[in-house]
Design an enzyme around this catalytic site. Structure first.
Site, PDB file in Angstrom:
ATOM      1  N   ASP A 118     -59.157  96.914 -53.818  1.00 47.36           N
ATOM      2  CA  ASP A 118     -59.882  96.204 -52.518  1.00 47.36           C
ATOM      3  C   ASP A 118     -59.209  96.407 -51.514  1.00 47.36           C
ATOM      4  OD1 ASP A 118     -61.476  94.364 -51.351  1.00 47.36           O
ATOM      5  OD2 ASP A 118     -60.067  92.607 -51.862  1.00 47.36           O
TER       6      ASP A 118
ATOM      7  N   ASP B 297     -59.107  94.444 -48.207  1.00 44.49           N
ATOM      8  CA  ASP B 297     -58.764  93.154 -47.399  1.00 44.49           C
ATOM      9  C   ASP B 297     -57.637  92.467 -48.317  1.00 44.49           C
ATOM     10  OD1 ASP B 297     -60.109  93.623 -44.967  1.00 44.49           O
ATOM     11  OD2 ASP B 297     -61.855  93.193 -46.122  1.00 44.49           O
TER      12      ASP B 297
END
Length: 192
Positions: free
Chosen positions: A18, A20
């Protein structure tokens, strides 16, 4: 590491990350200096890498692109490209469902965002919207009719209702809300 875990580790073919608050701190943009080394070491072992994010491909920051992942799984899986920019998969939300969603937001008195494959637009610009969206997509334009010009892959709510907000029954069998911010949820296909 025990033998069973070592055996399983040798079978790994691809690793997804991922963006963020995993590879990159969303509020500051900080990326640990070790991250490029991790990608390099995975490549050396023949392991493919991918980015899996709720962000659109247009929101993948240059520092993440510089890692040269093999795949970009974006918009919560609704739009996927390989490292050459070739589309591997795409799943748009039905036009009628987008239109119903826009009507529902107006009935609820909330604002919305519409996300295409390579752009996103807001229904309006407010302080609440800016606080939620600008750390991810700074300076998005306002175009409440974006869905009339582009295929939509994901939508957003902007509101203060939080978890008390629910999609109408007519949409809840096709779409779901995924809260990602105190004042915003992603609206994505259930099958996504």
């Amino acid at each position: 590491m025990d033998a069973k875990l070592k055996y399983k580790a040798k079978k790994i073919k691809i690793v997804f990350f991922d963006i963020d608050d995993t590879l990159r701190t969303s509020k500051t943009g900080f990326i640990p200096a070790t991250i490029p080394t991790v990608f390099k070491q995975l490549r050396e072992k023949g392991i493919l890498t991918g980015i899996a994010s709720g962000r659109g491909i247009f929101g993948v920051v240059p520092e993440i692109r510089e890692l040269k992942p093999d795949f970009f799984v974006t918009l919560n899986g609704a739009y996927i490209e390989d490292k050459k920019g070739q589309v591997i998969y795409q799943h748009q939300i039905e036009k009628l469902d987008v239109e119903e969603y826009v009507s529902w937001t107006k009935e609820e008195g909330i604002e919305y965002g519409l996300v295409g494959s390579h752009d996103a637009k807001l229904s309006t610009r407010t302080e609440l919207i800016s606080e939620a969206i600008d750390p991810i997509y700074p300076n998005l334009d306002v175009d409440p009719d974006f869905h009339e010009k582009a295929d939509i892959y994901q939508m957003w709510t902007f509101e203060e209702k939080g978890d008390d907000l629910h999609l109408p029954e007519s949409l809840s069998d096709k779409l779901r809300m995924v809260r990602w911010h105190e004042h915003s949820s992603d609206i994505v296909p259930i099958s996504g």
